[in-house]
Design a protein around this motif. Structure first.
Motif, PDB file in Angstrom:
ATOM      1  N   GLY A  21      23.563  70.224  -3.048  1.00  0.00           N
ATOM      2  CA  GLY A  21      24.534  71.214  -2.831  1.00  0.00           C
ATOM      3  C   GLY A  21      25.552  70.755  -3.888  1.00  0.00           C
ATOM      4  O   GLY A  21      26.396  71.652  -4.160  1.00  0.00           O
ATOM      5  N   HIS A  22      25.993  69.630  -4.354  1.00  0.00           N
ATOM      6  CA  HIS A  22      26.915  69.371  -5.264  1.00  0.00           C
ATOM      7  C   HIS A  22      26.325  69.138  -6.889  1.00  0.00           C
ATOM      8  O   HIS A  22      27.077  69.625  -7.490  1.00  0.00           O
ATOM      9  CB  HIS A  22      27.167  67.607  -4.670  1.00  0.00           C
ATOM     10  N   CYS A  23      25.053  68.571  -6.993  1.00  0.00           N
ATOM     11  CA  CYS A  23      24.897  68.457  -8.648  1.00  0.00           C
ATOM     12  C   CYS A  23      24.003  69.341  -8.824  1.00  0.00           C
ATOM     13  O   CYS A  23      23.710  69.646 -10.143  1.00  0.00           O
ATOM     14  CB  CYS A  23      24.555  66.981  -8.954  1.00  0.00           C
ATOM     15  N   GLY A  24      23.262  70.063  -7.898  1.00  0.00           N
ATOM     16  CA  GLY A  24      21.974  71.124  -8.104  1.00  0.00           C
ATOM     17  C   GLY A  24      20.747  70.387  -8.519  1.00  0.00           C
ATOM     18  O   GLY A  24      19.716  71.246  -8.879  1.00  0.00           O
ATOM     19  N   LEU A  31      18.650  60.631   5.059  1.00  0.00           N
ATOM     20  CA  LEU A  31      19.196  61.175   6.121  1.00  0.00           C
ATOM     21  C   LEU A  31      19.457  59.788   7.194  1.00  0.00           C
ATOM     22  O   LEU A  31      18.791  58.989   7.435  1.00  0.00           O
ATOM     23  CB  LEU A  31      18.208  61.967   6.969  1.00  0.00           C
ATOM     24  N   ARG A  32      20.833  59.784   7.463  1.00  0.00           N
ATOM     25  CA  ARG A  32      21.335  58.483   8.161  1.00  0.00           C
ATOM     26  C   ARG A  32      22.126  59.011   9.397  1.00  0.00           C
ATOM     27  O   ARG A  32      22.770  60.133   9.224  1.00  0.00           O
ATOM     28  CB  ARG A  32      22.412  57.747   7.206  1.00  0.00           C
ATOM     29  N   LYS A  33      22.018  58.234  10.517  1.00  0.00           N
ATOM     30  CA  LYS A  33      22.607  58.256  11.569  1.00  0.00           C
ATOM     31  C   LYS A  33      23.794  56.897  11.722  1.00  0.00           C
ATOM     32  O   LYS A  33      23.378  56.083  11.740  1.00  0.00           O
ATOM     33  CB  LYS A  33      21.781  58.315  12.661  1.00  0.00           C
ATOM     34  N   ARG A  34      24.960  57.518  12.107  1.00  0.00           N
ATOM     35  CA  ARG A  34      25.963  56.476  12.378  1.00  0.00           C
ATOM     36  C   ARG A  34      26.501  56.569  13.890  1.00  0.00           C
ATOM     37  O   ARG A  34      26.733  57.356  14.155  1.00  0.00           O
ATOM     38  CB  ARG A  34      27.118  56.608  11.354  1.00  0.00           C
ATOM     39  N   VAL A  35      26.265  55.668  14.322  1.00  0.00           N
ATOM     40  CA  VAL A  35      26.668  55.106  15.610  1.00  0.00           C
ATOM     41  C   VAL A  35      27.727  54.203  15.902  1.00  0.00           C
ATOM     42  O   VAL A  35      27.557  52.950  15.306  1.00  0.00           O
ATOM     43  CB  VAL A  35      25.149  54.762  16.645  1.00  0.00           C
ATOM     44  N   THR A  50      28.322  59.283  17.504  1.00  0.00           N
ATOM     45  CA  THR A  50      27.110  59.569  16.719  1.00  0.00           C
ATOM     46  C   THR A  50      27.262  60.914  15.614  1.00  0.00           C
ATOM     47  O   THR A  50      27.902  61.704  15.946  1.00  0.00           O
ATOM     48  CB  THR A  50      26.077  59.911  17.715  1.00  0.00           C
ATOM     49  N   LYS A  51      27.297  60.430  14.577  1.00  0.00           N
ATOM     50  CA  LYS A  51      27.518  61.267  13.281  1.00  0.00           C
ATOM     51  C   LYS A  51      26.083  61.138  12.495  1.00  0.00           C
ATOM     52  O   LYS A  51      25.623  60.083  12.438  1.00  0.00           O
ATOM     53  CB  LYS A  51      28.835  61.105  12.565  1.00  0.00           C
ATOM     54  N   TYR A  52      25.778  62.376  11.999  1.00  0.00           N
ATOM     55  CA  TYR A  52      24.541  62.403  11.050  1.00  0.00           C
ATOM     56  C   TYR A  52      25.096  62.800   9.579  1.00  0.00           C
ATOM     57  O   TYR A  52      25.990  63.534   9.391  1.00  0.00           O
ATOM     58  CB  TYR A  52      23.337  63.533  11.560  1.00  0.00           C
ATOM     59  N   ALA A  53      24.645  62.260   8.539  1.00  0.00           N
ATOM     60  CA  ALA A  53      24.770  62.748   7.132  1.00  0.00           C
ATOM     61  C   ALA A  53      23.810  62.568   6.177  1.00  0.00           C
ATOM     62  O   ALA A  53      22.662  61.654   6.283  1.00  0.00           O
ATOM     63  CB  ALA A  53      25.977  62.073   6.582  1.00  0.00           C
ATOM     64  N   THR A  54      23.713  63.221   5.131  1.00  0.00           N
ATOM     65  CA  THR A  54      22.515  63.022   4.226  1.00  0.00           C
ATOM     66  C   THR A  54      23.429  62.531   3.037  1.00  0.00           C
ATOM     67  O   THR A  54      24.460  63.013   2.692  1.00  0.00           O
ATOM     68  CB  THR A  54      21.806  64.482   3.755  1.00  0.00           C
ATOM     69  N   GLN A  63      26.817  64.638   2.499  1.00  0.00           N
ATOM     70  CA  GLN A  63      27.020  65.839   3.225  1.00  0.00           C
ATOM     71  C   GLN A  63      26.851  65.445   4.708  1.00  0.00           C
ATOM     72  O   GLN A  63      25.851  64.898   5.058  1.00  0.00           O
ATOM     73  CB  GLN A  63      26.177  66.970   2.828  1.00  0.00           C
ATOM     74  N   LYS A  64      27.833  65.774   5.449  1.00  0.00           N
ATOM     75  CA  LYS A  64      27.897  65.561   7.127  1.00  0.00           C
ATOM     76  C   LYS A  64      27.062  66.779   7.434  1.00  0.00           C
ATOM     77  O   LYS A  64      27.299  68.128   7.082  1.00  0.00           O
ATOM     78  CB  LYS A  64      29.200  65.672   7.634  1.00  0.00           C
ATOM     79  N   ILE A  65      26.318  66.646   8.454  1.00  0.00           N
ATOM     80  CA  ILE A  65      25.499  67.628   8.940  1.00  0.00           C
ATOM     81  C   ILE A  65      25.611  67.266  10.627  1.00  0.00           C
ATOM     82  O   ILE A  65      25.955  66.552  11.279  1.00  0.00           O
ATOM     83  CB  ILE A  65      23.906  67.604   8.497  1.00  0.00           C
ATOM     84  N   THR A  66      25.324  68.610  11.351  1.00  0.00           N
ATOM     85  CA  THR A  66      25.235  68.672  12.574  1.00  0.00           C
ATOM     86  C   THR A  66      24.015  67.933  13.345  1.00  0.00           C
ATOM     87  O   THR A  66      23.000  67.649  12.565  1.00  0.00           O
ATOM     88  CB  THR A  66      25.083  70.038  13.296  1.00  0.00           C
TER      89      THR A  66
END
Length: 94
Positions: A21-24, A31-35, A50-54, A63-66
């Protein structure tokens, strides 16, 4: 004396080919999970965040995701998803 604090852990759950979505560019995204866990006497006891991001491997944009989006992407990675080289649309836009 009681020693307490927090400790962070990062888990790489999957690598997916998505359209950034940033560079196209269609590129691999991790896909990472931060705990974050509460520690008592340097022993991690329980997670309280707990947070998720790609992250795009082409431009480095994150990009943070749900939680629901992360589960959907992880299921897509396990089922095979698109063949390599076939970009697919992200379920979110920045």
């Amino acid at each position: 004396m009681i020693i307490f604090g927090t400790k962070g852990y990062v888990y790489q759950l999957a690598i997916l080919t998505l359209l950034c979505g940033h560079c196209g560019n269609p590129a691999a995204h991790t896909l990472r999970k931060r705990v974050t866990k509460f520690t008592l006497f340097f022993v991690p006891l329980f997670p309280f965040s707990t947070k998720y991001a790609t992250q795009c491997t082409f431009c480095g944009a994150e990009q943070k995701i749900t939680n629901e989006q992360a589960e959907q992407l992880q299921a897509q990675a396990v089922s095979g998803g698109q063949p390599y080289g076939q970009p697919q649309q992200q379920p979110y836009q920045s």
